[in-house]
Design a protein around this motif. Structure first.
Motif, PDB file in Angstrom:
ATOM      1  N   TYR A  49       0.833  -1.205   0.000  1.00  0.00           N
ATOM      2  CA  TYR A  49       0.000   0.000   0.000  1.00  0.00           C
ATOM      3  C   TYR A  49       0.870   1.258   0.000  1.00  0.00           C
ATOM      4  O   TYR A  49       0.659   2.171  -0.797  1.00  0.00           O
ATOM      5  CB  TYR A  49      -0.931   0.003   1.214  1.00  0.00           C
ATOM      6  N   TYR A  50       1.869   1.293   0.888  1.00  0.00           N
ATOM      7  CA  TYR A  50       2.739   2.460   0.958  1.00  0.00           C
ATOM      8  C   TYR A  50       3.581   2.614  -0.307  1.00  0.00           C
ATOM      9  O   TYR A  50       3.862   3.726  -0.754  1.00  0.00           O
ATOM     10  CB  TYR A  50       3.631   2.409   2.199  1.00  0.00           C
ATOM     11  N   ARG A  51       4.014   1.482  -0.909  1.00  0.00           N
ATOM     12  CA  ARG A  51       4.782   1.545  -2.144  1.00  0.00           C
ATOM     13  C   ARG A  51       3.928   2.128  -3.270  1.00  0.00           C
ATOM     14  O   ARG A  51       4.376   2.994  -4.016  1.00  0.00           O
ATOM     15  CB  ARG A  51       5.290   0.157  -2.543  1.00  0.00           C
ATOM     16  N   MET A  52       2.684   1.658  -3.376  1.00  0.00           N
ATOM     17  CA  MET A  52       1.783   2.162  -4.420  1.00  0.00           C
ATOM     18  C   MET A  52       1.481   3.642  -4.196  1.00  0.00           C
ATOM     19  O   MET A  52       1.449   4.435  -5.148  1.00  0.00           O
ATOM     20  CB  MET A  52       0.491   1.349  -4.441  1.00  0.00           C
ATOM     21  N   LYS A  53       1.265   4.024  -2.965  1.00  0.00           N
ATOM     22  CA  LYS A  53       0.989   5.419  -2.638  1.00  0.00           C
ATOM     23  C   LYS A  53       2.186   6.301  -3.008  1.00  0.00           C
ATOM     24  O   LYS A  53       2.023   7.374  -3.596  1.00  0.00           O
ATOM     25  CB  LYS A  53       0.676   5.537  -1.149  1.00  0.00           C
ATOM     26  N   ARG A  54       3.398   5.827  -2.703  1.00  0.00           N
ATOM     27  CA  ARG A  54       4.612   6.575  -3.037  1.00  0.00           C
ATOM     28  C   ARG A  54       4.769   6.695  -4.553  1.00  0.00           C
ATOM     29  O   ARG A  54       5.107   7.766  -5.068  1.00  0.00           O
ATOM     30  CB  ARG A  54       5.824   5.884  -2.416  1.00  0.00           C
ATOM     31  N   GLU A  55       4.500   5.595  -5.280  1.00  0.00           N
ATOM     32  CA  GLU A  55       4.595   5.645  -6.740  1.00  0.00           C
ATOM     33  C   GLU A  55       3.583   6.627  -7.332  1.00  0.00           C
ATOM     34  O   GLU A  55       3.892   7.343  -8.275  1.00  0.00           O
ATOM     35  CB  GLU A  55       4.386   4.246  -7.323  1.00  0.00           C
ATOM     36  N   GLU A  56       2.359   6.625  -6.795  1.00  0.00           N
ATOM     37  CA  GLU A  56       1.345   7.561  -7.286  1.00  0.00           C
ATOM     38  C   GLU A  56       1.774   9.004  -7.045  1.00  0.00           C
ATOM     39  O   GLU A  56       1.598   9.866  -7.917  1.00  0.00           O
ATOM     40  CB  GLU A  56       0.005   7.298  -6.599  1.00  0.00           C
ATOM     41  N   GLU A  57       2.349   9.272  -5.881  1.00  0.00           N
ATOM     42  CA  GLU A  57       2.816  10.622  -5.581  1.00  0.00           C
ATOM     43  C   GLU A  57       3.948  11.022  -6.518  1.00  0.00           C
ATOM     44  O   GLU A  57       3.994  12.155  -7.008  1.00  0.00           O
ATOM     45  CB  GLU A  57       3.266  10.720  -4.125  1.00  0.00           C
ATOM     46  N   GLU A  58       4.879  10.080  -6.776  1.00  0.00           N
ATOM     47  CA  GLU A  58       5.979  10.370  -7.691  1.00  0.00           C
ATOM     48  C   GLU A  58       5.451  10.623  -9.107  1.00  0.00           C
ATOM     49  O   GLU A  58       5.905  11.531  -9.792  1.00  0.00           O
ATOM     50  CB  GLU A  58       6.981   9.218  -7.701  1.00  0.00           C
TER      51      GLU A  58
END
Length: 188
Positions: free
Chosen positions: A112-121
């Protein structure tokens, strides 16, 4: 009766200081004097006080001065506490090796945190690319506004015509039949 009349009759009141009964007044561990004339008192923490109290509760024991009963009791307690400490240490290590100490759904949380970070990037990259595109468009519009528009095309004349010329090369390329070699089977 009013309170003033009670005092006049000779009743006495006891002065009681409010606070926690049985709690020791903290004495500063050290006092720091600054050049400006200010002072700061440094008190010990509760943990340090607890450690001091524990040391006071369990005085060191010399096993050579004990009789047989307390001697055996002393060593049994010592063996039991050290065994418990070893079991606790080994239990933690075995649990970490087997993965028991990690949360059950940690992989989902990490994902979840990885996907959230990728979306922000990705969102940040999109903002940056839109900004770069907008600046580029502004520069192009500015350059077009500054440069005069003129075209360099030939003028059309009444006597000009279009001619299409094709060239074919005959005889420059050797024939394919001449390049073939005779195939002879190899005896075994």
């Amino acid at each position: 009766m009013e309170p003033e009349q009670q005092l006049a009759k000779g009743d006495s009141f006891e002065n009681v200081e409010l606070g926690v009964i049985g709690k020791k007044k903290k004495i500063p561990r050290r006092v720091i004097h600054f050049a400006s004339g200010e002072t700061m008192e440094e008190y010990s923490t509760d943990e340090e006080e607890d450690e001091q109290e524990k040391k006071d509760l369990l005085p060191p024991v010399d096993p050579t001065t004990l009789t047989w009963g307390p001697y055996l009791w002393f060593h049994m307690l010592r063996v039991a506490t050290s065994t418990l400490s070893v079991c606790d240490f080994l239990g933690e290590k075995i649990a970490s090796v087997l993965g028991i100490s990690t949360p059950k759904y940690q992989y989902a949380i990490d994902e979840y945190y990885r996907m959230k970070r990728e979306e922000e990037e990705e969102e940040q990259e999109n903002k940056m690319s839109e900004e770069a595109e907008r600046r580029h468009q502004e520069q192009q519009n500015k350059a077009q506004a500054e440069a005069p528009v003129h075209t360099d095309q030939p003028e059309a004349t009444a006597g000009s015509s279009f001619v299409n010329v094709n060239f074919e090369n005959e005889g420059d390329c050797p024939s394919i039949a001449e390049n073939k070699q005779d195939v002879v089977p190899v005896p075994p």
